[in-house]
Write a protein that holds these residues in place. Structure first.
Motif, PDB file in Angstrom:
ATOM      1  N   LYS A 141       0.833  -1.213   0.000  1.00 58.45           N
ATOM      2  CA  LYS A 141       0.000   0.000   0.000  1.00 58.45           C
ATOM      3  C   LYS A 141       0.864   1.257   0.000  1.00 58.45           C
ATOM      4  O   LYS A 141       0.534   2.255  -0.654  1.00 58.45           O
ATOM      5  CB  LYS A 141      -0.924   0.012   1.225  1.00 58.45           C
ATOM      6  CG  LYS A 141      -1.906  -1.142   1.299  1.00 58.45           C
ATOM      7  CD  LYS A 141      -2.793  -1.005   2.521  1.00 58.45           C
ATOM      8  CE  LYS A 141      -3.599  -2.262   2.749  1.00 58.45           C
ATOM      9  NZ  LYS A 141      -2.743  -3.417   3.130  1.00 58.45           N
ATOM     10  N   PHE A 142       1.952   1.224   0.740  1.00 58.10           N
ATOM     11  CA  PHE A 142       2.880   2.360   0.735  1.00 58.10           C
ATOM     12  C   PHE A 142       3.449   2.580  -0.669  1.00 58.10           C
ATOM     13  O   PHE A 142       3.598   3.719  -1.124  1.00 58.10           O
ATOM     14  CB  PHE A 142       4.033   2.112   1.717  1.00 58.10           C
ATOM     15  CG  PHE A 142       3.666   2.300   3.159  1.00 58.10           C
ATOM     16  CD1 PHE A 142       3.287   3.546   3.642  1.00 58.10           C
ATOM     17  CD2 PHE A 142       3.710   1.236   4.051  1.00 58.10           C
ATOM     18  CE1 PHE A 142       2.960   3.735   4.982  1.00 58.10           C
ATOM     19  CE2 PHE A 142       3.384   1.412   5.393  1.00 58.10           C
ATOM     20  CZ  PHE A 142       3.012   2.657   5.856  1.00 58.10           C
ATOM     21  N   GLY A 143       3.782   1.479  -1.341  1.00 55.89           N
ATOM     22  CA  GLY A 143       4.332   1.580  -2.686  1.00 55.89           C
ATOM     23  C   GLY A 143       3.353   2.214  -3.665  1.00 55.89           C
ATOM     24  O   GLY A 143       3.726   3.107  -4.444  1.00 55.89           O
ATOM     25  N   ILE A 144       2.100   1.779  -3.620  1.00 51.44           N
ATOM     26  CA  ILE A 144       1.072   2.339  -4.506  1.00 51.44           C
ATOM     27  C   ILE A 144       0.888   3.834  -4.240  1.00 51.44           C
ATOM     28  O   ILE A 144       0.821   4.652  -5.160  1.00 51.44           O
ATOM     29  CB  ILE A 144      -0.273   1.601  -4.314  1.00 51.44           C
ATOM     30  CG1 ILE A 144      -0.143   0.124  -4.740  1.00 51.44           C
ATOM     31  CG2 ILE A 144      -1.375   2.284  -5.119  1.00 51.44           C
ATOM     32  CD1 ILE A 144       0.174  -0.062  -6.209  1.00 51.44           C
ATOM     33  N   ALA A 145       0.826   4.202  -2.960  1.00 53.91           N
ATOM     34  CA  ALA A 145       0.642   5.614  -2.594  1.00 53.91           C
ATOM     35  C   ALA A 145       1.826   6.456  -3.063  1.00 53.91           C
ATOM     36  O   ALA A 145       1.650   7.575  -3.563  1.00 53.91           O
ATOM     37  CB  ALA A 145       0.477   5.737  -1.077  1.00 53.91           C
ATOM     38  N   ALA A 146       3.041   5.936  -2.936  1.00 50.64           N
ATOM     39  CA  ALA A 146       4.241   6.675  -3.357  1.00 50.64           C
ATOM     40  C   ALA A 146       4.257   6.876  -4.873  1.00 50.64           C
ATOM     41  O   ALA A 146       4.600   7.965  -5.361  1.00 50.64           O
ATOM     42  CB  ALA A 146       5.495   5.925  -2.912  1.00 50.64           C
ATOM     43  N   ILE A 147       3.884   5.848  -5.631  1.00 48.22           N
ATOM     44  CA  ILE A 147       3.880   5.952  -7.095  1.00 48.22           C
ATOM     45  C   ILE A 147       2.822   6.950  -7.562  1.00 48.22           C
ATOM     46  O   ILE A 147       3.052   7.750  -8.478  1.00 48.22           O
ATOM     47  CB  ILE A 147       3.630   4.573  -7.734  1.00 48.22           C
ATOM     48  CG1 ILE A 147       4.743   3.596  -7.343  1.00 48.22           C
ATOM     49  CG2 ILE A 147       3.511   4.690  -9.246  1.00 48.22           C
ATOM     50  CD1 ILE A 147       6.135   4.079  -7.647  1.00 48.22           C
ATOM     51  N   ILE A 148       1.657   6.947  -6.920  1.00 43.82           N
ATOM     52  CA  ILE A 148       0.607   7.919  -7.267  1.00 43.82           C
ATOM     53  C   ILE A 148       1.118   9.340  -7.010  1.00 43.82           C
ATOM     54  O   ILE A 148       0.881  10.252  -7.812  1.00 43.82           O
ATOM     55  CB  ILE A 148      -0.674   7.638  -6.459  1.00 43.82           C
ATOM     56  CG1 ILE A 148      -1.327   6.346  -6.968  1.00 43.82           C
ATOM     57  CG2 ILE A 148      -1.661   8.802  -6.573  1.00 43.82           C
ATOM     58  CD1 ILE A 148      -2.525   5.894  -6.150  1.00 43.82           C
ATOM     59  N   ALA A 149       1.825   9.530  -5.902  1.00 41.93           N
ATOM     60  CA  ALA A 149       2.387  10.857  -5.594  1.00 41.93           C
ATOM     61  C   ALA A 149       3.414  11.281  -6.644  1.00 41.93           C
ATOM     62  O   ALA A 149       3.475  12.450  -7.029  1.00 41.93           O
ATOM     63  CB  ALA A 149       3.024  10.834  -4.206  1.00 41.93           C
ATOM     64  N   LEU A 150       4.217  10.325  -7.137  1.00 46.38           N
ATOM     65  CA  LEU A 150       5.206  10.642  -8.169  1.00 46.38           C
ATOM     66  C   LEU A 150       4.539  11.090  -9.466  1.00 46.38           C
ATOM     67  O   LEU A 150       4.949  12.080 -10.087  1.00 46.38           O
ATOM     68  CB  LEU A 150       6.089   9.418  -8.446  1.00 46.38           C
ATOM     69  CG  LEU A 150       7.088   9.014  -7.357  1.00 46.38           C
ATOM     70  CD1 LEU A 150       7.892   7.807  -7.812  1.00 46.38           C
ATOM     71  CD2 LEU A 150       8.026  10.167  -7.034  1.00 46.38           C
ATOM     72  N   PHE A 151       3.508  10.368  -9.886  1.00 45.87           N
ATOM     73  CA  PHE A 151       2.796  10.762 -11.101  1.00 45.87           C
ATOM     74  C   PHE A 151       2.109  12.114 -10.912  1.00 45.87           C
ATOM     75  O   PHE A 151       1.989  12.894 -11.853  1.00 45.87           O
ATOM     76  CB  PHE A 151       1.775   9.678 -11.499  1.00 45.87           C
ATOM     77  CG  PHE A 151       2.395   8.519 -12.213  1.00 45.87           C
ATOM     78  CD1 PHE A 151       2.904   8.674 -13.493  1.00 45.87           C
ATOM     79  CD2 PHE A 151       2.497   7.284 -11.605  1.00 45.87           C
ATOM     80  CE1 PHE A 151       3.488   7.605 -14.170  1.00 45.87           C
ATOM     81  CE2 PHE A 151       3.084   6.212 -12.264  1.00 45.87           C
ATOM     82  CZ  PHE A 151       3.580   6.375 -13.550  1.00 45.87           C
ATOM     83  N   HIS A 152       1.661  12.385  -9.691  1.00 45.14           N
ATOM     84  CA  HIS A 152       1.096  13.696  -9.373  1.00 45.14           C
ATOM     85  C   HIS A 152       2.130  14.792  -9.629  1.00 45.14           C
ATOM     86  O   HIS A 152       1.827  15.813 -10.262  1.00 45.14           O
ATOM     87  CB  HIS A 152       0.641  13.711  -7.914  1.00 45.14           C
ATOM     88  CG  HIS A 152       0.372  15.077  -7.357  1.00 45.14           C
ATOM     89  ND1 HIS A 152       1.378  15.882  -6.834  1.00 45.14           N
ATOM     90  CD2 HIS A 152      -0.775  15.800  -7.253  1.00 45.14           C
ATOM     91  CE1 HIS A 152       0.865  17.019  -6.431  1.00 45.14           C
ATOM     92  NE2 HIS A 152      -0.432  17.002  -6.666  1.00 45.14           N
ATOM     93  N   ASP A 153       3.368  14.578  -9.162  1.00 40.98           N
ATOM     94  CA  ASP A 153       4.427  15.584  -9.336  1.00 40.98           C
ATOM     95  C   ASP A 153       4.713  15.828 -10.823  1.00 40.98           C
ATOM     96  O   ASP A 153       4.879  16.975 -11.258  1.00 40.98           O
ATOM     97  CB  ASP A 153       5.707  15.123  -8.642  1.00 40.98           C
ATOM     98  CG  ASP A 153       5.516  14.946  -7.144  1.00 40.98           C
ATOM     99  OD1 ASP A 153       4.548  15.526  -6.613  1.00 40.98           O
ATOM    100  OD2 ASP A 153       6.314  14.231  -6.523  1.00 40.98           O
ATOM    101  N   ILE A 154       4.773  14.745 -11.596  1.00 40.15           N
ATOM    102  CA  ILE A 154       5.053  14.866 -13.031  1.00 40.15           C
ATOM    103  C   ILE A 154       3.930  15.619 -13.736  1.00 40.15           C
ATOM    104  O   ILE A 154       4.175  16.519 -14.550  1.00 40.15           O
ATOM    105  CB  ILE A 154       5.247  13.470 -13.657  1.00 40.15           C
ATOM    106  CG1 ILE A 154       6.500  12.805 -13.084  1.00 40.15           C
ATOM    107  CG2 ILE A 154       5.350  13.573 -15.179  1.00 40.15           C
ATOM    108  CD1 ILE A 154       6.667  11.361 -13.481  1.00 40.15           C
ATOM    109  N   LEU A 155       2.691  15.271 -13.411  1.00 40.80           N
ATOM    110  CA  LEU A 155       1.544  15.905 -14.071  1.00 40.80           C
ATOM    111  C   LEU A 155       1.431  17.383 -13.707  1.00 40.80           C
ATOM    112  O   LEU A 155       1.103  18.213 -14.558  1.00 40.80           O
ATOM    113  CB  LEU A 155       0.252  15.165 -13.696  1.00 40.80           C
ATOM    114  CG  LEU A 155       0.105  13.750 -14.281  1.00 40.80           C
ATOM    115  CD1 LEU A 155      -1.139  13.074 -13.719  1.00 40.80           C
ATOM    116  CD2 LEU A 155       0.037  13.800 -15.806  1.00 40.80           C
TER     117      LEU A 155
END
Length: 292
Positions: free
Chosen positions: A156-170
């Protein structure tokens, strides 16, 4: 104790509004403003007197290429205290226009013939190849981080971290779309740097959440996350401000690396925001869904 998770809808809405505005500008303009590295064009470097008027130079340059971008790069390579070097980039300048433009600038500022430092015709050197390589690098980085976080923490931590990364890129892409900033090769390097910076900040917060899960077993995920964010908020803020001040200073006072420094400034600010206001709330949502 900070009540950050309780206001999740506000944080998500703010980010979504910026993304939608950015998407709207992309649709209106037919995509991002791709620079010379992607579409090809002409780059001209000229030595100018240190007291030249940039507004007058822009007026002359625009006569020959409306899309031209003029930047003061730095002092001349030979270290002359009385000269600076300007860089002119355009997709529509040809040799004839460059010659006429340099002649007009020479007449106005009494330039010598060797003031024309370089005149390069740049093909779409990056194009599909660099874009493809960047996407592959991003995919490998995302998968590697997901595996690491899943092993070190939980999936769950991994999924949340990846979503945050895509947020930064977008968000970074949206800022570039809104202000119509040219996207060149340094932007790709900056995006990959932002990912590393953002995940580091996120892991610090997640590590505190993991520790607090053990000592706060009777508390809800919202209470655990809020308590963890309160403990790490000052540290995250101080670290981000220190880095941002340094990078902003580089962006302002070192024009030659501005194309790399500016996306770093935007991305680092987004990374700090997403680690606190996006990654942690997403983890709480995933945790609550699993509990149900």
């Amino acid at each position: 104790m900070l009540k950050i998770i309780e206001k999740t809808k506000i944080w998500f809405t703010m980010s979504l509004i910026i993304m939608l505005i950015g998407a709207g500008f992309m649709i209106y303009r037919g995509g991002l403003n791709l620079g010379l590295d992607f579409k090809g064009g002409t780059q001209v470097d000229i030595k100018m007197p240190k007291d030249f008027n940039k507004g007058d130079v822009d007026t002359i340059v625009k006569k020959y290429a409306e899309d031209a971008v003029t930047n003061t790069v730095s002092e001349t390579v030979d270290g002359s205290a009385n000269e600076v070097q300007i860089e002119i980039k355009s997709k529509s300048l040809d040799s004839t226009k460059v010659s006429d433009m340099f002649k007009e600038l020479s007449e106005k500022y009494s330039l010598k013939q060797d003031a024309l430092v370089s005149h390069d015709e740049i093909g779409p050197s990056i194009g599909n190849e660099l874009t493809s390589s960047a996407i592959k690098a991003l995919a490998v980085a995302v998968v590697a981080m997901l595996i690491y976080i899943a092993i070190r923490f939980e999936f769950k931590f991994g999924i949340a971290a990846i979503i945050a990364l895509f947020h930064d890129i977008l968000i970074t892409l949206s800022i570039y779309a809104i202000f119509n900033i040219p996207v060149n090769s340094p932007f790709i390097a900056a995006i990959l740097t932002i990912i590393g910076y953002s995940i580091n900040d996120t892991i610090v917060i997640f590590d505190r959440i993991r520790e607090n899960q053990r000592s706060m077993r009777r508390n809800t995920p919202i209470e655990i996350a809020d308590h963890s964010l309160t403990q790490t908020f000052t540290r995250s803020l101080n670290t981000t401000l220190t880095t941002l001040l340094t990078t902003t200073a580089v962006n302002i006072f070192v024009p030659s690396v501005r194309e790399f420094a500016f996306p770093l400034v935007v991305g680092m600010a987004c990374g700090a925001y997403s680690s606190i206001f996006i990654a942690s709330p997403v983890w709480v949502m995933l945790k609550n869904r699993t509990s149900k």
